[in-house]
Design an enzyme around this catalytic site. Sequence first.
Site, mmCIF file in Angstrom:
data_model
loop_
_atom_site.group_PDB
_atom_site.id
_atom_site.type_symbol
_atom_site.label_atom_id
_atom_site.label_comp_id
_atom_site.label_asym_id
_atom_site.label_seq_id
_atom_site.Cartn_x
_atom_site.Cartn_y
_atom_site.Cartn_z
ATOM 1 N N GLU A 235 -39.457 27.363 10.313
ATOM 2 C CA GLU A 235 -39.464 28.426 9.224
ATOM 3 C C GLU A 235 -39.303 27.541 8.474
ATOM 4 O O GLU A 235 -39.865 26.561 8.020
ATOM 5 C CB GLU A 235 -37.280 28.029 10.225
ATOM 6 C CG GLU A 235 -37.183 28.722 11.169
ATOM 7 C CD GLU A 235 -35.506 28.682 11.703
ATOM 8 O OE1 GLU A 235 -34.632 28.088 10.265
ATOM 9 O OE2 GLU A 235 -35.204 29.468 12.775
ATOM 10 N N LYS A 237 -38.766 26.192 4.736
ATOM 11 C CA LYS A 237 -37.025 25.118 4.167
ATOM 12 C C LYS A 237 -36.740 26.417 3.583
ATOM 13 O O LYS A 237 -37.233 25.630 1.681
ATOM 14 C CB LYS A 237 -37.916 23.962 4.244
ATOM 15 C CG LYS A 237 -36.612 22.919 3.891
ATOM 16 C CD LYS A 237 -36.570 21.671 3.441
ATOM 17 C CE LYS A 237 -35.568 20.690 2.884
ATOM 18 N NZ LYS A 237 -34.735 20.841 2.379
ATOM 19 N N GLU A 285 -28.049 29.691 5.259
ATOM 20 C CA GLU A 285 -28.952 29.008 3.737
ATOM 21 C C GLU A 285 -27.922 30.348 3.021
ATOM 22 O O GLU A 285 -29.148 31.375 3.187
ATOM 23 C CB GLU A 285 -30.091 28.374 3.603
ATOM 24 C CG GLU A 285 -30.648 28.277 2.615
ATOM 25 C CD GLU A 285 -29.657 26.569 2.520
ATOM 26 O OE1 GLU A 285 -29.496 26.147 4.165
ATOM 27 O OE2 GLU A 285 -30.655 25.525 1.545
ATOM 28 N N ARG A 398 -28.284 14.465 13.109
ATOM 29 C CA ARG A 398 -29.093 14.491 12.754
ATOM 30 C C ARG A 398 -30.825 14.099 13.853
ATOM 31 O O ARG A 398 -30.650 12.869 14.017
ATOM 32 C CB ARG A 398 -29.713 13.393 11.497
ATOM 33 C CG ARG A 398 -30.823 13.291 10.513
ATOM 34 C CD ARG A 398 -30.739 12.105 9.195
ATOM 35 N NE ARG A 398 -29.312 12.921 8.155
ATOM 36 C CZ ARG A 398 -29.431 14.171 7.641
ATOM 37 N NH1 ARG A 398 -30.470 14.734 7.568
ATOM 38 N NH2 ARG A 398 -28.351 13.931 6.717
ATOM 39 N N LYS A 404 -37.792 17.826 9.129
ATOM 40 C CA LYS A 404 -38.170 18.849 7.797
ATOM 41 C C LYS A 404 -39.696 18.092 7.450
ATOM 42 O O LYS A 404 -39.362 16.500 7.286
ATOM 43 C CB LYS A 404 -37.065 18.672 6.703
ATOM 44 C CG LYS A 404 -36.424 17.454 6.887
ATOM 45 C CD LYS A 404 -35.096 17.444 5.724
ATOM 46 C CE LYS A 404 -34.340 16.010 5.998
ATOM 47 N NZ LYS A 404 -33.427 15.874 5.282
HETATM 48 P P1 AMP Z 1 -32.324 18.265 3.132
HETATM 49 O O1 AMP Z 1 -31.110 19.098 3.094
HETATM 50 O O2 AMP Z 1 -33.415 17.663 2.322
HETATM 51 O O3 AMP Z 1 -31.294 17.469 4.164
HETATM 52 O O4 AMP Z 1 -33.056 18.938 4.500
HETATM 53 C C1 AMP Z 1 -32.194 19.944 5.097
HETATM 54 C C2 AMP Z 1 -31.267 21.512 4.792
HETATM 55 O O5 AMP Z 1 -32.494 22.195 4.690
HETATM 56 C C3 AMP Z 1 -30.207 22.019 5.347
HETATM 57 O O6 AMP Z 1 -28.701 21.460 5.484
HETATM 58 C C4 AMP Z 1 -30.565 23.733 4.984
HETATM 59 O O7 AMP Z 1 -28.823 23.023 4.239
HETATM 60 C C5 AMP Z 1 -31.443 23.795 4.753
HETATM 61 N N1 AMP Z 1 -32.374 24.889 4.965
HETATM 62 C C6 AMP Z 1 -32.874 25.696 4.966
HETATM 63 N N2 AMP Z 1 -33.807 25.973 5.742
HETATM 64 C C7 AMP Z 1 -33.756 25.620 7.139
HETATM 65 C C8 AMP Z 1 -34.072 26.664 7.868
HETATM 66 N N3 AMP Z 1 -34.465 27.308 8.053
HETATM 67 N N4 AMP Z 1 -33.432 25.460 8.903
HETATM 68 C C9 AMP Z 1 -32.123 25.480 9.083
HETATM 69 N N5 AMP Z 1 -32.169 23.694 7.489
HETATM 70 C C10 AMP Z 1 -32.658 24.790 5.949
#
Ligand code: AMP
Length: 551
Positions: A235, A237, A285, A398, A404
């Site tokens: 998906e 990000k 989001e 986590r 990611k």
């Molecule tokens: P990070 O903030 O770098 O740890 O990345 C995780 C965050 O990406 C999550 O907490 C979401 O806010 C965001 N995110 C954006 N798109 C997605 C998605 N398709 N699935 C899950 N999280 C997402």
Amino acid sequence: MLEFARAGAAVGSTTATLEKTRVLSAYFRTLDEDDLRRAAVYLSGRAFPPSQRRTLGLGWSTLSKVVSSISDLEEGELGSLFRKHSDLGDWAGEALDGSTQPEAVTLEDVGQTLEAIRTARGAAKARPLESLLRRLPPEAARFFVKIVSGEMRIGLSEGLVEAAVGEAFGVPITQVKRVHLVTGDIGETAVLCKRGEFEASTITLFQPVRFMLASPVETAPQAFERMGASTVWTEEKYDGVRCQLHRQGSRLELFSRDLKETTAAFPELVEGAPAIGHDVLFDGEVLAHRDGRVLRFFELQRRLGRKKVDPELRRDVPVVLVIFDILWLDGRTLLDEPLTTRRQLLESLGLEHPFLLARLEEATDPTHLDRIFAETRERGNEGLMVKDPLSPYTPGRRGLAWLKLKRPLATLDVVVTVVEWGHGKRKDVLSDYTFAVKDTATGRLVNIGKAYTGLTDAEIAKFTRVFLDMTVEDMGYTRMVRPEVVLEVAFDSIQHSGRHLSGYALRFPRIVRIRDDKPVEEIDTLERVAELYDRYFGTATEVPLSEVAET
Ligand code: AMP
């Protein structure tokens, strides 16, 4: 209350965690469900479970007035007694010794008093507090004041309370933790464990569930390897803010990543509640989205944390919710269902604007995944979420079911111009570095950001000495230094900003490397920053949403 206080005192009197757990679990076993719920919450230093979002609003001055009135001790005497203990509970226990008329007080009485204190306004909060303290023996008053002050200080972490719940009711600690992650409430967790109801049947709408989190990976083969799946789902990000949506009938509430309620900030989503047509808990989001395009994060920032949103701002920066998961549907908890099922259910809801679905693409091998990632990058986006289609939703975890895939878009070579003393345990070292790029038009160095992560303690200590030697002006808290130390910094994005002379600011800059090998003349230029900005961060981006989204 006396038994609670005795258990608390016994826990406080030993440093052995096994003994603490044993004492507490024995105490928990003696309680009925209501008292168990209360005791577990109070023992974790809270008057109310966090899910109730209530605060006592009781200050030191009310508390000390009440203790002074019951004990007949003067302010000065109370002050020196406090200095002796430096703990409110211990202080109140000693101050009240011999001044109260103890009666049997139950945890229910304690709960009612806490509620009465919460709902009373200002000075009226003293009345219920005084009335209960007058009826408590000093050892129980000591613990009541600990609850009121929000600190137990008996060497008891939430983890130990969980362990005691597990031991009391013969439930493995991993199970207790799991129930706790879902309920977000240690009292509720204790009761469910006592009942043996630890299936994932415990989502209660309007009590936020902790978010599932993703682990970082840097390459497509690494993603496949770590996930151990033959097919993965990807998906986009999305660069917005995480949001959990709870909806039942016409009631809708939103929660942020830290489980705070943010309903008021996004009225568009509240107004859309009736159209959802089902009772649901979504994970997604929030994005700023106008004319079919996703706006950059800094536009969305204008909408965050607001209690009221004026119509103009709503028009300028409208928001949507891109949904990528569903945890609960019409009374059915879906945490243990595989992502494939949850997605299917999501798609069957026929959602409409402002509720969109994350765009999904399947990848069957690393080359395929790399291609999808490259396409995302081409559109100017930083990363891709990679998910195991067979995975359950694991709140608060986590793990490796969500990854990611993210590489810094670019790094910049910059030079340090100003350094700052750090905070906390870094207060004696120069740890915060403002850095600049070169403006070739004027030949000047122009600041563009400040970094304080990425170096080891040893490197910071070394640089403190270096920068002390290089100081050209000592301004106390900050020091201007000769621009000689070249760093390579990574960052999440570039924004326009009036804060720095360059007119730009880097978001989340971090030091990747010290470039001893690079002369200052060769650092990156303002032109390159402008180029990166235009390519990746300038205007609205094309972020694909699902087909549902485009309609
Ligand atoms: P990070 O903030 O770098 O740890 O990345 C995780 C965050 O990406 C999550 O907490 C979401 O806010 C965001 N995110 C954006 N798109 C997605 C998605 N398709 N699935 C899950 N999280 C997402």
